[in-house]
Write a protein that holds these residues in place. Structure first.
Motif, PDB file in Angstrom:
ATOM      1  N   PRO A   1     -78.133  74.984  -3.402  1.00  0.00           N
ATOM      2  CA  PRO A   1     -77.362  76.020  -2.749  1.00  0.00           C
ATOM      3  C   PRO A   1     -77.491  77.354  -3.499  1.00  0.00           C
ATOM      4  N   MET A   2     -77.425  78.431  -2.763  1.00  0.00           N
ATOM      5  CA  MET A   2     -77.525  79.757  -3.343  1.00  0.00           C
ATOM      6  C   MET A   2     -76.236  80.120  -4.058  1.00  0.00           C
ATOM      7  N   LYS A   3     -76.420  80.805  -5.198  1.00  0.00           N
ATOM      8  CA  LYS A   3     -75.279  81.269  -5.958  1.00  0.00           C
ATOM      9  C   LYS A   3     -75.620  82.632  -6.533  1.00  0.00           C
ATOM     10  N   PHE A   4     -74.677  83.547  -6.488  1.00  0.00           N
ATOM     11  CA  PHE A   4     -74.831  84.838  -7.132  1.00  0.00           C
ATOM     12  C   PHE A   4     -73.989  84.808  -8.399  1.00  0.00           C
ATOM     13  N   ARG A   5     -74.662  84.861  -9.538  1.00  0.00           N
ATOM     14  CA  ARG A   5     -73.971  84.795 -10.824  1.00  0.00           C
ATOM     15  C   ARG A   5     -74.065  86.171 -11.487  1.00  0.00           C
ATOM     16  N   PHE A   6     -72.914  86.711 -11.828  1.00  0.00           N
ATOM     17  CA  PHE A   6     -72.850  87.966 -12.558  1.00  0.00           C
ATOM     18  C   PHE A   6     -72.293  87.657 -13.937  1.00  0.00           C
ATOM     19  N   VAL A   7     -73.010  88.102 -14.956  1.00  0.00           N
ATOM     20  CA  VAL A   7     -72.592  87.855 -16.329  1.00  0.00           C
ATOM     21  C   VAL A   7     -72.269  89.195 -16.975  1.00  0.00           C
ATOM     22  N   GLY A   8     -71.076  89.305 -17.538  1.00  0.00           N
ATOM     23  CA  GLY A   8     -70.667  90.546 -18.195  1.00  0.00           C
ATOM     24  C   GLY A   8     -69.438  91.123 -17.536  1.00  0.00           C
ATOM     25  N   ASN A   9     -69.185  92.371 -17.868  1.00  0.00           N
ATOM     26  CA  ASN A   9     -68.022  93.057 -17.321  1.00  0.00           C
ATOM     27  C   ASN A   9     -68.371  93.600 -15.937  1.00  0.00           C
ATOM     28  N   ILE A  10     -67.829  92.979 -14.928  1.00  0.00           N
ATOM     29  CA  ILE A  10     -68.140  93.301 -13.540  1.00  0.00           C
ATOM     30  C   ILE A  10     -66.915  93.940 -12.902  1.00  0.00           C
ATOM     31  N   GLY A  11     -67.134  95.026 -12.191  1.00  0.00           N
ATOM     32  CA  GLY A  11     -66.035  95.700 -11.510  1.00  0.00           C
ATOM     33  C   GLY A  11     -65.524  94.897 -10.329  1.00  0.00           C
ATOM     34  N   ILE A  17     -66.841  93.071  -2.279  1.00  0.00           N
ATOM     35  CA  ILE A  17     -67.979  93.017  -1.357  1.00  0.00           C
ATOM     36  C   ILE A  17     -68.184  91.586  -0.865  1.00  0.00           C
ATOM     37  N   PHE A  18     -68.185  90.640  -1.785  1.00  0.00           N
ATOM     38  CA  PHE A  18     -68.398  89.238  -1.398  1.00  0.00           C
ATOM     39  C   PHE A  18     -67.251  88.727  -0.517  1.00  0.00           C
ATOM     40  N   LYS A  19     -66.022  89.119  -0.846  1.00  0.00           N
ATOM     41  CA  LYS A  19     -64.881  88.705  -0.023  1.00  0.00           C
ATOM     42  C   LYS A  19     -64.963  89.309   1.378  1.00  0.00           C
ATOM     43  N   SER A  20     -65.422  90.545   1.464  1.00  0.00           N
ATOM     44  CA  SER A  20     -65.459  91.225   2.761  1.00  0.00           C
ATOM     45  C   SER A  20     -66.419  90.567   3.745  1.00  0.00           C
ATOM     46  N   VAL A  21     -67.382  89.816   3.227  1.00  0.00           N
ATOM     47  CA  VAL A  21     -68.328  89.119   4.113  1.00  0.00           C
ATOM     48  C   VAL A  21     -68.183  87.603   3.998  1.00  0.00           C
ATOM     49  N   ASN A  22     -67.023  87.165   3.502  1.00  0.00           N
ATOM     50  CA  ASN A  22     -66.686  85.743   3.387  1.00  0.00           C
ATOM     51  C   ASN A  22     -67.712  84.937   2.591  1.00  0.00           C
ATOM     52  N   LEU A  23     -68.175  85.504   1.473  1.00  0.00           N
ATOM     53  CA  LEU A  23     -69.150  84.798   0.639  1.00  0.00           C
ATOM     54  C   LEU A  23     -68.652  84.590  -0.801  1.00  0.00           C
ATOM     55  N   GLU A  24     -67.347  84.695  -0.991  1.00  0.00           N
ATOM     56  CA  GLU A  24     -66.839  84.509  -2.356  1.00  0.00           C
ATOM     57  C   GLU A  24     -67.090  83.099  -2.885  1.00  0.00           C
ATOM     58  N   ASN A  25     -67.362  82.152  -1.993  1.00  0.00           N
ATOM     59  CA  ASN A  25     -67.628  80.776  -2.427  1.00  0.00           C
ATOM     60  C   ASN A  25     -68.996  80.641  -3.117  1.00  0.00           C
TER      61      ASN A  25
END
Length: 150
Positions: A1-11, A17-25
């Motif tokens: 499965p696809m995952k977007f991983r952000f490492v560090g201090n993220i705003g 953005i992810f919540k607005s398109v229902n992709l926070e999962n």
């Protein structure tokens, strides 16, 4: 499965953005970690995402992170000026694509290409070795050569 991983201090804007398109999962945020650990995350990723700060005269901005990304041999998805220094290096090394901030179609197209490539072969590591000229070892050797001239 696809995952977007952000490492560090993220705003918060990333999460929004992810919540607005229902992709926070498919979003994973890992707070600040030491450099060595961040590089480990990078090496276990399929691709790297890099953003050049959106400011005036940002064409010359080069972050050390870009060179870590080159060394990881992962395809780079870069958002920034398409005529900037980061773009020149990414293009020279055939290391991914630099997409202008407003080019949503270009971003979607490049992500789709990476996804399709991944479906055919999950190893997207870059094979071109031009990136080696930007390695710490090579650059240190060049500096040493210059110093030895004196």
């Amino acid at each position: 499965p696809m995952k977007f991983r952000f490492v560090g201090n993220i705003g918060d804007s990333i999460t929004d953005i992810f919540k607005s398109v229902n992709l926070e999962n498919i979003l994973e945020i890992i707070s600040y970690v030491p450099h060595r650990e961040s590089v480990r995350y990078l090496r276990t990723s399929t691709a790297a995402f890099f953003v050049v700060r959106r400011t005036k005269k940002n064409e010359g901005i080069l972050s050390g992170k870009l060179f870590d990304y080159l060394g990881s041999r992962k395809p780079i998805i870069c958002i920034g000026p398409e005529d900037g220094n980061a773009s020149k290096i990414v293009n020279e090394c055939k290391a991914g694509k630099v997409i202008d901030y407003e080019n949503k179609e270009g971003m979607i197209s490049f992500l789709q290409k990476l996804i399709n490539d991944w479906k055919n072969n999950t190893d997207l590591d870059l094979t071109d070795e031009t990136y080696l000229k930007y390695s710490r070892k090579n650059l240190a050797g060049e500096v040493a050569g210059i110093i030895n001239l004196f």
